[in-house]
Design an enzyme around this catalytic site. Structure first.
Site, mmCIF file in Angstrom:
data_model
loop_
_atom_site.group_PDB
_atom_site.id
_atom_site.type_symbol
_atom_site.label_atom_id
_atom_site.label_comp_id
_atom_site.label_asym_id
_atom_site.label_seq_id
_atom_site.Cartn_x
_atom_site.Cartn_y
_atom_site.Cartn_z
ATOM 1 N N HIS A 67 -2.347 4.148 2.763
ATOM 2 C CA HIS A 67 -2.201 2.724 2.462
ATOM 3 C C HIS A 67 -3.557 2.067 2.185
ATOM 4 O O HIS A 67 -3.690 1.226 1.291
ATOM 5 C CB HIS A 67 -1.497 2.030 3.627
ATOM 6 N N GLU A 70 -4.557 2.768 -1.249
ATOM 7 C CA GLU A 70 -3.775 1.928 -2.174
ATOM 8 C C GLU A 70 -4.493 0.589 -2.390
ATOM 9 O O GLU A 70 -4.629 0.119 -3.520
ATOM 10 C CB GLU A 70 -2.366 1.708 -1.614
ATOM 11 N N HIS A 71 -4.989 -0.015 -1.299
ATOM 12 C CA HIS A 71 -5.753 -1.269 -1.437
ATOM 13 C C HIS A 71 -7.022 -1.052 -2.262
ATOM 14 O O HIS A 71 -7.368 -1.856 -3.125
ATOM 15 C CB HIS A 71 -6.158 -1.784 -0.053
ATOM 16 N N GLU A 147 -3.546 -7.281 7.865
ATOM 17 C CA GLU A 147 -2.186 -6.977 7.398
ATOM 18 C C GLU A 147 -1.365 -6.388 8.548
ATOM 19 O O GLU A 147 -0.198 -6.725 8.739
ATOM 20 C CB GLU A 147 -2.224 -6.001 6.217
#
Lengths: 458, 418
Positions: A67, A70-71, A147
């Site tokens: 993840h 992905e950022h 997040e």
């Protein structure tokens, strides 16, 4: 370059009860799979790249790296300055984003059709040429920690679900949250991100899905000019061997007591086959079972717990089958008034036992099939949902044929199939049951052992 | 895309976009008069009604109605916001005639049986209990209270535990009688139907509703020009912040420049100024955003951010400073151009499914903009100048009047003006 084009028949699909034979499918020489689903109703396209890698493929101790990368994919390349990626898409009048799950990482742009070449060029560029500055990585690490706070730590029901997944799986990496454990997220580095990128981001580990106002031949041409120039990575492909989950032997229970809980609720997850691992019609039978038992206000669970017994204000069941390895079957209920979670749980067990013992009726099965098949037609209205369905299915080991045969496969399910999957998979030893409890006073009745907040008992 | 204006024999009007590529029909409608019409002490009536229409209607009881819907694979849902009571309906062409009868029954002959009402009441109460501990929801409810006080906009459309407990089936019936009327109705339809068939459908569904509704007058309201800041203590690692001040109604001549301004300040995802300052440069939050909320009787320019407790003060300072800067300087030519490129270019993305098209057509009708708005809209955006935006920025962005609610355990954040 070998691209097999299958016959296209979009309009005929609308005349039957299910959308079938919608997609072109092919593969470039470098291994990139291509799926194109034309829909010419609006001059818009959805462009997605699906990587066959997700959180369940992370190295030990590096949870959250899939993840995090992905950022970081939005940071830049030699051609695109850091932080400019989404701004360029916006200037094209487009929208873009990305998401990570246990089995996949996906990137998408939605643009007017004449902007498709530009977004394909940009997505191909970052498939091979990502550049990361140390400072950008450190700033973005703070963002993923925020997040996590937003999605999980601020929300007791998310915390419970995280603990339930951690408890459900003994060996398989689905026990780790996609966002990562906070302790490990804090230590993720630029080098970790680059290692993950080099290992998994390559055309032969990706699927390109384009839906909307396009010709398949045009997409293939553009793909050759962009993604086609990236060499395959021979190290990718055989790497998706994950630890095998042993046969479950003991049911698990998780309690979360939290002052931030407004209403007592419970959830239960069972491991069950996914569409990818199921044999025969088991996945479809589980899908229909979920609908009959608890997917609507006509379901057995709602009728018993909410209408008749008035123990719950909400009660539902679901099946989640879009996975490379295990799927899950689940239940959810919210207590009505001051009703006890143990009583609600007993009623849920009663509904399950009834199906296992007596099966479902012809009428229930017919209604469930009607609903599920109609949902396929409704979702064909959206190019985004089409792109999701094909992308997610192919990235978890299914074929275009599998996707397009969904309605036919649902039709073939028999009452005995539904009863059989209930008997086979809804066994307590395959499950974890989670209680979310607002007040400490309920805890003693649930389990005599002392419980710490968020702790698992088993 | 061609919009047809269909008027039924009984005079019911709808906007239609024909699309025969899928055997689906999407119909969306709204009656003017949402939760602002809830009686005093009974907030949540409109929402309660929205949960009851498919719980028994015509000659079917609750279970029978739900079962019939499923057999027909039709979908219907209802909701209420401050200004409107809305419905959404989808059916397959093959079942259209039967499915439409269910929608008609839901609107013209819902039962509101006491036992069903009590079940739905229990659901509404459970939702309220969840909301009471949900930092986002608390922050929002407190913000509207601070901004609007005793005006109907100051109370939640979902009601309160007390008000939901006080509502009787007679209250639900009274609301339906007053609000569900033809002079009050807007309809948008997309999909597999032609104008003639739609005319008949409209008369079947809506034709027997009373001609005139009976709406009580809702006063216009402006937000106070005074800073207010409320902190609600909650043991969360991250504080949830809502902020906002006076905005514009949709009919305001400055609305389009304000719409562009909002995009640049906090409405444009990663591109926005606040996102740059708070997330991209400093990693203080996963998200920070602003939006314009033009209500029928008030205008709001609002936003939100969520950040760990120790960063709340810094984030709010950055947000205030950025609002202040834009209020003084407006936008550069390049910023305006980029905003226009996005807003004009992305408009088509709102029209790529039947449901989205229907929603757009309905919103345009509710705003009273006319069917030609879809053609006009990009030109109106393109015509905005740097001076327009500067004027509107000066008019709107008043960080010293910010109304702020914080839910969490923020460090160094005090209550103001309460």
């Amino acid at each position: 370059m070998a691209l097999a084009l299958s016959p296209l028949d979009t309009v005929a699909a609308a005349q039957t009860s299910s959308p079938s034979r919608l997609a072109y499918h092919g593969t470039l020489d470098n291994g990139l799979e291509i799926v194109v689903i034309p829909d010419r109703r609006a001059p818009v396209v959805t462009h997605m790249v699906w990587y066959k890698v997700g959180a369940a493929d992370e190295p030990l101790g590096k949870s959250g790296i899939a993840h995090f990368l992905e950022h970081l994919m939005f940071k830049g390349t030699d051609k695109i300055p850091a932080g400019e990626y989404s701004k360029i898409v916006a200037r094209l009048g487009g929208q873009d984003n990305a998401f990570t799950a246990q089995d996949i990482t996906a990137y998408f742009q939605r643009v007017a059709k004449d902007k498709l070449p530009r977004v394909m060029e940009m997505e191909a560029d970052r498939m091979a040429n990502l550049k990361l500055a140390e400072n950008d990585v450190l700033t973005e690490r703070k963002v993923i920690l925020e997040e996590r706070r937003s999605r999980v730590d601020n929300d007791p029901s998310s915390l419970l679900q995280e603990q339930m997944m951690a408890s459900l799986y003994t060996a398989h990496p689905y026990h780790t949250p996609v966002i990562g454990w906070e302790t490990e997220m804090k230590g993720l580095t630029r080098e970790d991100a680059i290692a993950h990128y080099k290992k998994f981001y390559a055309p032969n580990n990706a699927i390109l899905v384009v839906t909307g106002d396009v010709e398949p031949e045009q997409v293939v041409e553009l793909a050759k000019e962009t993604y086609g120039k990236i060499p395959a990575n021979s190290a990718v492909g055989a790497t998706r061997k994950r630890p095998v989950e042993p046969e479950p032997v003991a049911e698990k229970r998780v309690l979360l007591r939290d002052g931030r809980v407004g209403k007592a609720s419970l959830e239960r997850y069972y491991t069950a086959p996914s569409f990818s691992t199921a044999t025969g019609r088991e996945a479809e039978a589980l899908q229909l079972l979920a609908r009959i038992v608890g997917a609507s206000n006509t379901s057995r669970l709602y009728n018993k717990l909410v209408r008749e017994e008035k123990k719950a204000s909400a009660a539902s069941a679901w099946y989640s089958g879009l996975a490379l390895d295990n799927g899950r079957f689940g239940f959810y209920a919210v207590a009505a008034g001051d009703n006890k979670l143990e009583d609600i749980e007993a009623s849920i067990d009663g509904v399950i036992d009834d199906v296992i013992r007596n099966g479902v009726t012809d009428e229930e099965l017919a209604r469930a099939k009607t609903s599920e098949i109609a949902n396929l037609v409704y979702s064909s209205d959206s190019q985004q949902s089409l792109a999701h369905t094909y992308g997610w299915s192919l990235a978890t080991g299914r074929t275009v044929d599998d996707v397009e045969a969904r309605a036919d496969r649902l039709k073939e399910v028999k009452r005995e199939d539904v009863q059989a999957v209930a008997a086979k998979y809804l066994k307590r030893k395959r499950s974890v049951t989670g209680y979310l409890i607002p007040e400490a006073s309920q805890v003693a009745k649930v389990d005599p052992r002392p419980a710490s907040a968020g702790g698992t008992l088993h | 895309m061609q919009i047809q204006n269909v008027v039924s024999k009984k005079g019911i009007e709808a906007w239609l976009v024909e699309d025969h590529s899928r055997p689906i029909l999407s119909l969306q409608f709204a009656f003017k008069g949402g939760s602002t019409q809830d009686p005093d002490g009974k907030s949540g009536v409109a929402t309660f009604v929205s949960g009851m229409l498919d719980e028994g209607a015509g000659d079917l009881d609750s279970q029978g109605f739900q079962r019939r819907l499923e057999e027909l694979a039709a979908k219907m849902s209802f909701s209420a916001n401050y200004d409107n009571f809305s419905g959404s309906f989808q059916t397959l062409t093959q079942n259209r005639e039967e499915a439409v009868k269910l929608l008609r029954a839901a609107l013209t002959d819902p039962h509101f049986d006491a036992e069903d009402a009590n079940r739905i009441r229990e659901q509404l109460l459970a939702n309220l209990r969840l909301e009471e501990k949900d930092p986002d929801k608390i922050s929002s409810i407190e913000w509207y209270k601070l901004a609007f006080g005793s005006h109907p906009y100051g109370r939640s459309s979902n009601g309160t535990v007390d008000s939901i407990q006080a509502i009787t089936p007679d209250d639900l019936k009274a609301y339906r009688k007053r609000i569900f009327a033809r002079d009050n109705l807007k309809v948008a339809v997309v999909g597999d139907i032609d104008a003639k068939q739609l005319g008949e459908l409209l008369d079947t569904v809506f034709g027997d509703l009373p001609e005139k509704g009976d709406l009580k007058l809702v006063p216009e309201v402006t937000l106070a020009n005074v800073a207010r800041q409320r902190v609600v203590a909650m043991p969360n690692p991250q504080s949830v912040v809502q902020f906002g001040f006076q905005g514009l109604k949709r009919k305001d001549p400055d609305f389009i420049p304000a719409f562009i301004l909002n995009y640049v300040v906090g409405g444009g995802g990663f591109s926005s100024k606040l996102m740059q300052e708070v997330r991209e440069k400093r990693g203080l939050a996963y998200g920070v955003y602003t939006y314009l909320y033009p209500l029928d009787h008030a205008g709001i320019f609002a936003g939100g951010v969520a950040t760990e407790n120790k960063s709340v003060a810094q984030s709010l300072d950055l947000i205030r400073a950025e609002l202040e800067r834009v209020s003084k300087e407006g936008l550069t030519d390049a910023e305006l151009r980029q905003a226009k490129d996005y807003l004009i270019g992305s408009y088509a993305l709102r029209f790529d499914t039947s449901g989205k098209i229907a929603a757009q057509l309905l919103a345009i009708q509710l705003d009273g903009l006319g069917a030609d708005y879809i053609e006009r809209r990009n030109g109106e955006i393109d015509a905005v100048t740097v001076d327009d935006v500067k004027r509107v920025a000066k008019r709107l962005l008043e960080p010293k009047n910010l109304i702020v609610t914080v839910v969490g355990e923020p460090e160094g954040v005090k209550e103001v003006g309460l």
